[in-house]
Design a protein around this motif. Sequence first.
Motif, PDB file in Angstrom:
ATOM      1  N   PRO A 135       0.833  -1.209   0.000  1.00  6.55           N
ATOM      2  CA  PRO A 135       0.000   0.000   0.000  1.00  6.55           C
ATOM      3  C   PRO A 135       0.862   1.251   0.000  1.00  6.55           C
ATOM      4  CG  PRO A 135       0.046  -0.976   2.188  1.00  6.55           C
ATOM      5  CD  PRO A 135       0.776  -1.927   1.297  1.00  6.55           C
ATOM      6  N   VAL A 136       0.408   2.254  -0.743  1.00 10.41           N
ATOM      7  CA  VAL A 136       1.094   3.540  -0.792  1.00 10.41           C
ATOM      8  C   VAL A 136       0.166   4.582  -0.187  1.00 10.41           C
ATOM      9  CG1 VAL A 136       2.064   5.329  -2.303  1.00 10.41           C
ATOM     10  CG2 VAL A 136       2.406   2.901  -2.853  1.00 10.41           C
ATOM     11  N   SER A 137       0.611   5.257   0.866  1.00 12.80           N
ATOM     12  CA  SER A 137      -0.236   6.221   1.563  1.00 12.80           C
ATOM     13  C   SER A 137      -0.419   7.485   0.744  1.00 12.80           C
ATOM     14  CB  SER A 137       0.377   6.582   2.922  1.00 12.80           C
ATOM     15  OG  SER A 137       1.529   7.388   2.727  1.00 12.80           O
ATOM     16  N   GLY A 138      -1.442   8.233   1.108  1.00  9.55           N
ATOM     17  CA  GLY A 138      -1.682   9.508   0.438  1.00  9.55           C
ATOM     18  C   GLY A 138      -0.514  10.460   0.613  1.00  9.55           C
ATOM     19  N   ALA A 139       0.100  10.459   1.824  1.00  4.95           N
ATOM     20  CA  ALA A 139       1.242  11.339   2.074  1.00  4.95           C
ATOM     21  C   ALA A 139       2.429  10.955   1.206  1.00  4.95           C
ATOM     22  CB  ALA A 139       1.627  11.273   3.545  1.00  4.95           C
ATOM     23  N   GLU A 140       2.650   9.652   1.063  1.00  4.86           N
ATOM     24  CA  GLU A 140       3.759   9.186   0.219  1.00  4.86           C
ATOM     25  C   GLU A 140       3.497   9.533  -1.242  1.00  4.86           C
ATOM     26  OE1 GLU A 140       6.192   5.019  -0.715  1.00  4.86           O
ATOM     27  OE2 GLU A 140       4.518   5.027   0.706  1.00  4.86           O
ATOM     28  N   PHE A 141       2.242   9.405  -1.659  1.00  8.64           N
ATOM     29  CA  PHE A 141       1.879   9.736  -3.043  1.00  8.64           C
ATOM     30  C   PHE A 141       2.141  11.213  -3.322  1.00  8.64           C
ATOM     31  CE2 PHE A 141      -1.043  11.076  -6.346  1.00  8.64           C
ATOM     32  CZ  PHE A 141      -0.944  10.060  -7.281  1.00  8.64           C
ATOM     33  N   LYS A 142       1.758  12.083  -2.368  1.00 12.98           N
ATOM     34  CA  LYS A 142       1.982  13.521  -2.553  1.00 12.98           C
ATOM     35  C   LYS A 142       3.474  13.854  -2.601  1.00 12.98           C
ATOM     36  CE  LYS A 142      -2.373  14.922  -0.386  1.00 12.98           C
ATOM     37  NZ  LYS A 142      -2.995  15.544   0.802  1.00 12.98           N
ATOM     38  N   ARG A 143       4.234  13.142  -1.802  1.00  6.33           N
ATOM     39  CA  ARG A 143       5.688  13.356  -1.830  1.00  6.33           C
ATOM     40  C   ARG A 143       6.248  12.979  -3.199  1.00  6.33           C
ATOM     41  NH1 ARG A 143      10.367  13.831   0.988  1.00  6.33           N
ATOM     42  NH2 ARG A 143      12.091  12.490   0.360  1.00  6.33           N
ATOM     43  N   MET A 144       5.751  11.856  -3.757  1.00 11.53           N
ATOM     44  CA  MET A 144       6.217  11.451  -5.088  1.00 11.53           C
ATOM     45  C   MET A 144       5.794  12.463  -6.147  1.00 11.53           C
ATOM     46  SD  MET A 144       6.052   7.266  -5.204  1.00 11.53           S
ATOM     47  CE  MET A 144       4.376   7.007  -4.660  1.00 11.53           C
ATOM     48  N   ALA A 145       4.634  13.098  -5.934  1.00 14.63           N
ATOM     49  CA  ALA A 145       4.192  14.143  -6.868  1.00 14.63           C
ATOM     50  C   ALA A 145       5.141  15.329  -6.817  1.00 14.63           C
ATOM     51  CB  ALA A 145       2.767  14.580  -6.532  1.00 14.63           C
ATOM     52  N   ARG A 146       5.645  15.662  -5.619  1.00 14.10           N
ATOM     53  CA  ARG A 146       6.616  16.752  -5.514  1.00 14.10           C
ATOM     54  C   ARG A 146       7.931  16.386  -6.200  1.00 14.10           C
ATOM     55  NH1 ARG A 146       5.279  16.558  -0.264  1.00 14.10           N
ATOM     56  NH2 ARG A 146       7.442  16.310   0.432  1.00 14.10           N
ATOM     57  N   LYS A 147       8.246  15.095  -6.198  1.00 14.50           N
ATOM     58  CA  LYS A 147       9.432  14.642  -6.937  1.00 14.50           C
ATOM     59  C   LYS A 147       9.263  14.911  -8.429  1.00 14.50           C
ATOM     60  CE  LYS A 147      10.802  10.817  -3.863  1.00 14.50           C
ATOM     61  NZ  LYS A 147      11.039   9.350  -3.810  1.00 14.50           N
ATOM     62  N   LEU A 148       8.050  14.691  -8.924  1.00 17.38           N
ATOM     63  CA  LEU A 148       7.786  14.969 -10.343  1.00 17.38           C
ATOM     64  C   LEU A 148       8.003  16.447 -10.639  1.00 17.38           C
ATOM     65  CD1 LEU A 148       6.767  14.435 -13.197  1.00 17.38           C
ATOM     66  CD2 LEU A 148       4.422  14.525 -12.310  1.00 17.38           C
ATOM     67  N   ASN A 149       7.582  17.331  -9.729  1.00 16.94           N
ATOM     68  CA  ASN A 149       7.785  18.764  -9.936  1.00 16.94           C
ATOM     69  C   ASN A 149       9.274  19.090 -10.085  1.00 16.94           C
ATOM     70  OD1 ASN A 149       5.046  19.276  -9.763  1.00 16.94           O
ATOM     71  ND2 ASN A 149       5.104  19.727  -7.577  1.00 16.94           N
ATOM     72  N   ILE A 150      10.104  18.456  -9.250  1.00 17.54           N
ATOM     73  CA  ILE A 150      11.552  18.673  -9.331  1.00 17.54           C
ATOM     74  C   ILE A 150      12.084  18.142 -10.654  1.00 17.54           C
ATOM     75  CG2 ILE A 150      13.783  18.174  -8.281  1.00 17.54           C
ATOM     76  CD1 ILE A 150      12.007  20.015  -6.597  1.00 17.54           C
ATOM     77  N   CYS A 151      11.578  16.979 -11.061  1.00 16.35           N
ATOM     78  CA  CYS A 151      11.995  16.368 -12.329  1.00 16.35           C
ATOM     79  C   CYS A 151      11.676  17.303 -13.502  1.00 16.35           C
ATOM     80  CB  CYS A 151      11.283  15.033 -12.505  1.00 16.35           C
ATOM     81  SG  CYS A 151      11.956  13.997 -13.819  1.00 16.35           S
ATOM     82  N   GLN A 152      10.513  17.941 -13.451  1.00 19.09           N
ATOM     83  CA  GLN A 152      10.131  18.884 -14.507  1.00 19.09           C
ATOM     84  C   GLN A 152      11.013  20.125 -14.483  1.00 19.09           C
ATOM     85  OE1 GLN A 152       6.010  19.129 -13.368  1.00 19.09           O
ATOM     86  NE2 GLN A 152       5.341  17.736 -14.982  1.00 19.09           N
TER      87      GLN A 152
END
Length: 501
Positions: free
Chosen positions: A50-67
Motif C-alpha cells: 500500500p502507498v499512503s496519500g502522504a507518500e503519493f503527494k511526496r512522489m508528486a513533488r518529486k515529479l515537480n523537481i523532475c520537470q
Amino acid sequence: MVNLMRKYQQSLMVFVTFIVIICFVWFYNSNTNPGDRSEADIAGKVYGRPVSGAEFKRMARKLNICQMLRLRELTNGLGSIPRPTARGEGEENYIWNSVVLRHEADVLGIAPTEAEIVEAVQKIPMFVTNGVYDSTKYTQFVQMALAPNGFTTDLLEELVGDSLRLQKIKALLGATDKAAPGEIRAIYVQQYQKTDLSVVRLKLEDFKKDTKISDEDVKKRFEEKKEMLQHPEKRKVKVVAFTLPSATLPLAGKDRVIAMQKLADTASELSVAMTVKDTKLDEAAAKAGATVVETPEFEAIAPPKEIGSAPEAAAAAFKLSSEEPNSDVVTTNNAYYVLQLAGITPAKPKTLDEAKQQLTEELNAERAAEALNLKGGELRKKITEAVAVGKTFADAAKEAGVTPEAFPTFSFAEQKVDQPDAQEIMGRSADLVVGELSDFTATASGGLLIHIDKRLPVDEAGLEKEKTMISGYLENTKKEAAFQQWLKERRIAAGFVEAKG
C-alpha cells in the motif's frame, strides 16, 4: 549580553537555517507504519504494497523537481502509459510507473554507477555555463528548489538515476531492432522526394457576394437564438499594481527573483490589510507606497491595460461581488495586482436591431460555405469524369471553367510555407498518388482541389548522405515503442490498484 548576541548573530542564523531544513526533511520523509494506515489514507497498491496519500503527494513533488530539471525523456516516458485522458492522469502515471521502473530495473540487474550519475548531473543544461559544469548553479538549485520542498541532493541523484535506468532498459529492449534498408529508403522518400502539384482554388468571399439574406431570414434566426444573444456583463475595478520599474537593462536571473519577491510581499501585505473591516483602498495603498487607478468598463475576454491586459486578472475581477469586493493577490508573469470591485453592468438581451448585423453575417457565411462545398464537389466530379475519358487534367479543368495554379516544387524536408494554404496543400498531398485529384478540402479562406502532377526521381546521393540519421531515428522510434509496450506489460504484472474515490 546584547553585544554577545550581535557577535554570534550570523552563526546563530546559519544554525537555525540548518535546523529548519532538517525539520523539513524529517517532516516530508516521515511515513506511518503501513499496517496502521486506514483505507481512506491509501492512494493505491503496487507489488502488493500500500502507498499512503502522504507518500503519493511526496512522489508528486518529486515529479515537480523532475520537470524543473527538464528530464523530459523520463517525464514523457513514464507519464504516457496508459495514455492520459483527463487532467492529472499524466502525473499519476509518472508516479506509479517510476515505482515499476525502479523495481524492474532491480530485477534485471540494471543500476547506474555513481560515476555515471555524477557525469549525468553535470551535463544537465541548467547546471552548465558556457558548456562547462557550474557548481554555483547546482548549489542554488539545491537551496531554492530542493530544500524548500523537503528534499536533499539524494533526490537529485535518484531522479538522474531513474533517467539512466530508463535509457539502459530502452537500449536493452532495442538491441536487436536495427533499421532495414527498405525502411530507411521509405522514410527518405517520404521526407525528401520532391512533388509537383496543381491547385484549383475557390474563395469563400466570391460566394458571399452572391448570397442574399432577407429580413425574414434574420428574424427567424433571431427567434431561434435570442436566448443566447446577449450583451455580455461588464465590470470595472480599482487596481493597485505592483510592477518592476522600467529600466534600460531589465532585471534578470537572481536579481529579478529578489525584486519580484519584494513586490509579492508588499502586494500580500496590502491584500491582508484589505480584509480589515472599513479599510479604504486608497489609504492602504498609500501606506504601501502605491497608487490606485480605475479601469474603464471591460468584458471578461478583453482585459484593459490597467491590469496588464492579463486574462488571469480579468478572471479575478469577474469573481468579485458586493459581499466580497476585494481580491487576493493576482499573480501574472510580470506583476502583482490587488483589485477592488468598482461597478457591474449586468448582461442584457440584444434586441433584433442590435443583433441584426451579427445574424446576417452568420447566415451569409453559412450559406456561402454550403454553396462553396457544393461547387467544389461538382468541379471534382466534372474533372475526374473528363480525365477518365482521356483528357489531361489541365484540359479537364479548363473545360470545367477553372484555371489550376502551379504550386512550387517541394518536399516535406523543404517545405514552401510562404504559399497561401501551404500546410493544407502539402499535408493533403501526402495521401495522394500521381495523377490523383483530392476531395474538396476546406480552408480558412475557401477551399481547394489538389492534383498531383508528378513525383521527381529519388536523389540517391542524398539518400546515402541521410542514411545514418534516418537509421538512428528509426532505431530510436523502435526502442521507444518497445519500451512503452514493456512498461504497459510490467505495470499489469505489478498488480497496480488505484484507490477508489
